[in-house]
Design a protein around this motif. Structure first.
Motif, PDB file in Angstrom:
ATOM      1  N   MET A   1      38.294  32.143  18.169  1.00 53.48           N
ATOM      2  CA  MET A   1      38.214  33.498  18.685  1.00 53.48           C
ATOM      3  C   MET A   1      38.706  33.564  20.133  1.00 53.48           C
ATOM      4  SD  MET A   1      34.976  36.151  18.609  1.00 53.48           S
ATOM      5  CE  MET A   1      35.033  36.282  16.817  1.00 53.48           C
ATOM      6  N   LEU A   2      38.489  32.476  20.896  1.00 52.28           N
ATOM      7  CA  LEU A   2      38.999  32.382  22.248  1.00 52.28           C
ATOM      8  C   LEU A   2      40.125  31.358  22.304  1.00 52.28           C
ATOM      9  CD1 LEU A   2      35.699  32.346  24.367  1.00 52.28           C
ATOM     10  CD2 LEU A   2      37.186  34.292  23.866  1.00 52.28           C
ATOM     11  N   LYS A   3      41.034  31.517  23.283  1.00 47.98           N
ATOM     12  CA  LYS A   3      42.146  30.584  23.411  1.00 47.98           C
ATOM     13  C   LYS A   3      42.495  30.371  24.877  1.00 47.98           C
ATOM     14  CE  LYS A   3      45.515  34.289  22.683  1.00 47.98           C
ATOM     15  NZ  LYS A   3      46.634  34.787  21.833  1.00 47.98           N
ATOM     16  N   VAL A   4      43.147  29.255  25.164  1.00 48.61           N
ATOM     17  CA  VAL A   4      43.542  28.920  26.528  1.00 48.61           C
ATOM     18  C   VAL A   4      44.486  30.005  27.071  1.00 48.61           C
ATOM     19  CG1 VAL A   4      44.781  27.261  27.968  1.00 48.61           C
ATOM     20  CG2 VAL A   4      43.250  26.455  26.158  1.00 48.61           C
ATOM     21  N   GLY A   5      44.252  30.396  28.309  1.00 49.69           N
ATOM     22  CA  GLY A   5      45.071  31.430  28.934  1.00 49.69           C
ATOM     23  C   GLY A   5      44.530  32.828  28.739  1.00 49.69           C
ATOM     24  N   GLN A   6      43.527  32.980  27.887  1.00 50.14           N
ATOM     25  CA  GLN A   6      42.972  34.308  27.620  1.00 50.14           C
ATOM     26  C   GLN A   6      42.183  34.816  28.823  1.00 50.14           C
ATOM     27  OE1 GLN A   6      40.834  34.434  23.950  1.00 50.14           O
ATOM     28  NE2 GLN A   6      40.247  36.569  24.136  1.00 50.14           N
ATOM     29  N   GLU A   7      42.281  36.103  29.085  1.00 52.20           N
ATOM     30  CA  GLU A   7      41.581  36.707  30.205  1.00 52.20           C
ATOM     31  C   GLU A   7      40.178  37.129  29.777  1.00 52.20           C
ATOM     32  OE1 GLU A   7      42.413  40.069  33.680  1.00 52.20           O
ATOM     33  OE2 GLU A   7      43.824  39.786  32.025  1.00 52.20           O
ATOM     34  N   LEU A   8      39.217  36.885  30.658  1.00 52.97           N
ATOM     35  CA  LEU A   8      37.831  37.235  30.420  1.00 52.97           C
ATOM     36  C   LEU A   8      37.307  38.064  31.578  1.00 52.97           C
ATOM     37  CD1 LEU A   8      36.419  33.688  29.512  1.00 52.97           C
ATOM     38  CD2 LEU A   8      37.366  35.368  27.919  1.00 52.97           C
ATOM     39  N   ARG A   9      36.269  38.838  31.318  1.00 55.33           N
ATOM     40  CA  ARG A   9      35.508  39.459  32.384  1.00 55.33           C
ATOM     41  C   ARG A   9      34.116  38.877  32.347  1.00 55.33           C
ATOM     42  NH1 ARG A   9      34.060  45.477  31.835  1.00 55.33           N
ATOM     43  NH2 ARG A   9      31.893  44.827  31.680  1.00 55.33           N
ATOM     44  N   ILE A  10      33.592  38.508  33.507  1.00 52.21           N
ATOM     45  CA  ILE A  10      32.258  37.925  33.545  1.00 52.21           C
ATOM     46  C   ILE A  10      31.380  38.744  34.485  1.00 52.21           C
ATOM     47  CG2 ILE A  10      33.075  35.609  33.009  1.00 52.21           C
ATOM     48  CD1 ILE A  10      32.657  34.913  35.966  1.00 52.21           C
ATOM     49  N   GLU A  11      30.100  38.775  34.183  1.00 51.20           N
ATOM     50  CA  GLU A  11      29.123  39.460  35.020  1.00 51.20           C
ATOM     51  C   GLU A  11      27.981  38.504  35.332  1.00 51.20           C
ATOM     52  OE1 GLU A  11      27.809  43.011  33.102  1.00 51.20           O
ATOM     53  OE2 GLU A  11      29.730  44.043  33.342  1.00 51.20           O
ATOM     54  N   VAL A  12      27.632  38.417  36.611  1.00 48.80           N
ATOM     55  CA  VAL A  12      26.466  37.667  37.056  1.00 48.80           C
ATOM     56  C   VAL A  12      25.457  38.705  37.510  1.00 48.80           C
ATOM     57  CG1 VAL A  12      25.584  35.888  38.598  1.00 48.80           C
ATOM     58  CG2 VAL A  12      27.969  35.796  37.827  1.00 48.80           C
ATOM     59  N   GLU A  13      24.380  38.853  36.799  1.00 53.21           N
ATOM     60  CA  GLU A  13      23.441  39.949  37.019  1.00 53.21           C
ATOM     61  C   GLU A  13      22.998  40.044  38.475  1.00 53.21           C
ATOM     62  OE1 GLU A  13      21.232  43.225  36.390  1.00 53.21           O
ATOM     63  OE2 GLU A  13      22.558  42.279  34.935  1.00 53.21           O
ATOM     64  N   GLY A  14      23.165  41.231  39.041  1.00 50.47           N
ATOM     65  CA  GLY A  14      22.704  41.489  40.390  1.00 50.47           C
ATOM     66  C   GLY A  14      23.529  40.889  41.495  1.00 50.47           C
ATOM     67  N   ARG A  15      24.661  40.232  41.140  1.00 54.30           N
ATOM     68  CA  ARG A  15      25.411  39.554  42.199  1.00 54.30           C
ATOM     69  C   ARG A  15      26.891  39.887  42.185  1.00 54.30           C
ATOM     70  NH1 ARG A  15      27.789  34.581  43.415  1.00 54.30           N
ATOM     71  NH2 ARG A  15      27.445  33.593  41.394  1.00 54.30           N
ATOM     72  N   SER A  16      27.605  39.505  41.141  1.00 53.26           N
ATOM     73  CA  SER A  16      29.056  39.686  41.129  1.00 53.26           C
ATOM     74  C   SER A  16      29.549  39.939  39.718  1.00 53.26           C
ATOM     75  CB  SER A  16      29.772  38.446  41.689  1.00 53.26           C
ATOM     76  OG  SER A  16      29.469  38.238  43.043  1.00 53.26           O
ATOM     77  N   GLU A  17      30.741  40.502  39.643  1.00 58.54           N
ATOM     78  CA  GLU A  17      31.433  40.641  38.379  1.00 58.54           C
ATOM     79  C   GLU A  17      32.930  40.559  38.670  1.00 58.54           C
ATOM     80  OE1 GLU A  17      31.984  45.152  37.308  1.00 58.54           O
ATOM     81  OE2 GLU A  17      29.880  44.722  37.666  1.00 58.54           O
ATOM     82  N   GLY A  18      33.679  40.071  37.715  1.00 61.21           N
ATOM     83  CA  GLY A  18      35.111  39.946  37.970  1.00 61.21           C
ATOM     84  C   GLY A  18      35.873  39.414  36.791  1.00 61.21           C
ATOM     85  N   LYS A  19      37.115  38.999  37.078  1.00 66.65           N
ATOM     86  CA  LYS A  19      38.032  38.534  36.053  1.00 66.65           C
ATOM     87  C   LYS A  19      38.300  37.046  36.213  1.00 66.65           C
ATOM     88  CE  LYS A  19      41.095  41.360  37.600  1.00 66.65           C
ATOM     89  NZ  LYS A  19      42.366  42.094  37.802  1.00 66.65           N
ATOM     90  N   THR A  20      38.611  36.398  35.104  1.00 66.18           N
ATOM     91  CA  THR A  20      38.990  34.997  35.131  1.00 66.18           C
ATOM     92  C   THR A  20      39.848  34.711  33.906  1.00 66.18           C
ATOM     93  OG1 THR A  20      38.178  32.716  35.281  1.00 66.18           O
ATOM     94  CG2 THR A  20      36.928  34.226  33.881  1.00 66.18           C
ATOM     95  N   ILE A 175      21.643  48.174  44.785  1.00 67.03           N
ATOM     96  CA  ILE A 175      22.272  48.218  46.104  1.00 67.03           C
ATOM     97  C   ILE A 175      22.834  46.837  46.397  1.00 67.03           C
ATOM     98  CG2 ILE A 175      21.926  48.614  48.569  1.00 67.03           C
ATOM     99  CD1 ILE A 175      19.492  50.347  47.840  1.00 67.03           C
ATOM    100  N   LYS A 176      24.120  46.791  46.708  1.00 66.39           N
ATOM    101  CA  LYS A 176      24.756  45.514  47.016  1.00 66.39           C
ATOM    102  C   LYS A 176      25.297  45.575  48.443  1.00 66.39           C
ATOM    103  CE  LYS A 176      28.302  42.259  45.455  1.00 66.39           C
ATOM    104  NZ  LYS A 176      29.385  42.020  44.468  1.00 66.39           N
ATOM    105  N   PRO A 177      24.642  44.894  49.390  1.00 70.03           N
ATOM    106  CA  PRO A 177      25.116  44.918  50.777  1.00 70.03           C
ATOM    107  C   PRO A 177      26.482  44.240  50.916  1.00 70.03           C
ATOM    108  CG  PRO A 177      22.846  44.135  50.638  1.00 70.03           C
ATOM    109  CD  PRO A 177      23.402  44.125  49.239  1.00 70.03           C
ATOM    110  N   GLN A 178      27.335  44.829  51.741  1.00 71.68           N
ATOM    111  CA  GLN A 178      28.614  44.236  52.098  1.00 71.68           C
ATOM    112  C   GLN A 178      28.635  44.027  53.603  1.00 71.68           C
ATOM    113  OE1 GLN A 178      30.665  43.080  50.014  1.00 71.68           O
ATOM    114  NE2 GLN A 178      30.096  44.085  48.103  1.00 71.68           N
ATOM    115  N   THR A 179      29.733  43.492  54.122  1.00 68.25           N
ATOM    116  CA  THR A 179      29.809  43.173  55.546  1.00 68.25           C
ATOM    117  C   THR A 179      29.573  44.401  56.417  1.00 68.25           C
ATOM    118  OG1 THR A 179      31.404  41.420  55.052  1.00 68.25           O
ATOM    119  CG2 THR A 179      31.236  42.140  57.341  1.00 68.25           C
ATOM    120  N   VAL A 180      30.203  45.522  56.054  1.00 70.48           N
ATOM    121  CA  VAL A 180      30.101  46.743  56.856  1.00 70.48           C
ATOM    122  C   VAL A 180      29.292  47.818  56.134  1.00 70.48           C
ATOM    123  CG1 VAL A 180      31.379  48.581  58.006  1.00 70.48           C
ATOM    124  CG2 VAL A 180      32.292  46.243  57.991  1.00 70.48           C
ATOM    125  N   LYS A 181      29.593  48.034  54.872  1.00 68.96           N
ATOM    126  CA  LYS A 181      28.942  49.104  54.117  1.00 68.96           C
ATOM    127  C   LYS A 181      28.133  48.525  52.960  1.00 68.96           C
ATOM    128  CE  LYS A 181      32.249  52.682  55.378  1.00 68.96           C
ATOM    129  NZ  LYS A 181      32.984  53.878  54.909  1.00 68.96           N
TER     130      LYS A 181
END
Length: 221
Positions: A1-20, A175-181
């Motif tokens: 179902m998955l293969k090398v080179g395939q794009e995924l989206r991941i979520e880390v609860e309460g911290r980050s989400e992104g692509k890999t 609420i996710k604090p950033q450097t400025v906002k």
């Protein structure tokens, strides 16, 4: 179902989400590249034994998801970080319904108001992403506490290209604090089904445009 080179989206609860992307698959263990945040495209670290939710497309519009845990973190010969997680049994990989997942990175002008019109001054900002269930916005500081409500007003175009204005009571759930906002994650509370469908269709159009432009299934605009 998955293969090398395939794009995924991941979520880390309460911290980050992104692509890999998948770098390798060996004996039921998936190795991925360092993920980059959806909004900023900056890479972020994962930690061993950290829980993840992983999303991937099968075909054009079928999105699937599963929960897993980071098993290992290693650097290759070029000192590039790779992360490993175990692929679960197929019975634990669930297809995600459209209304549950379709959130797209979109910068929309947003007006934020107090529910009673007095608790805090009205201010203008922009969204970082939007879905039929909520949006993420930026603010100098959170005007309310988590689980309290505010009102957002924003405008998007419908399928005919006609601008539609929405005024939606929304609950602040993160609420996710950033450097400025700060990044404020909002959940729409009283969105009518017809309005929800209009926003959902807008998100699909934005996603398809991004895929045509970049070839990425989880692209920022």
């Amino acid at each position: 179902m998955l293969k090398v080179g395939q794009e995924l989206r991941i979520e880390v609860e309460g911290r980050s989400e992104g692509k890999t992307k998948i770098a390798a698959i060996q004996d039921g263990v998936v190795w991925i590249e360092s993920p980059s945040e959806t909004a900023t495209l900056k890479t972020f670290f994962l930690h061993e034994e950290e829980a993840l939710r992983v999303y991937f497309f099968k075909g054009e519009e079928q999105l699937f998801a599963f929960d897993t845990v980071v098993l290992k973190r290693l650097s290759d010969a070029q000192l590039t970080l790779r992360y490993a997680f175990k692929l679960p049994d197929e019975k634990k990989i669930k297809r995600v319904q459209r209304r549950e997942y379709l959130r797209v990175p979109e910068m929309i002008n947003v007006t934020v108001l107090a529910v009673d019109g007095q608790a805090f001054p009205t201010f203008e900002t922009t969204s970082l992403d939007v879905s039929a269930g909520g949006m993420r916005i930026v603010a100098n500081r959170a005007p309310i506490e988590v689980d309290d409500s505010l009102v957002v007003v924003f405008r998007i175009e419908d399928e005919r290209g006609m601008p539609q204005t929405f005024r939606v009571k929304s609950r602040l759930f993160r609420i996710k604090p950033q450097t400025v906002k700060q990044e404020l994650s909002l959940c729409f509370e009283d969105l009518a089904p017809r309005d929800q469908e209009t926003i959902l269709r807008y998100c699909f159009r934005a996603q398809l445009e991004a895929r045509k432009r970049t070839g990425s299934v989880f692209s920022s605009r």
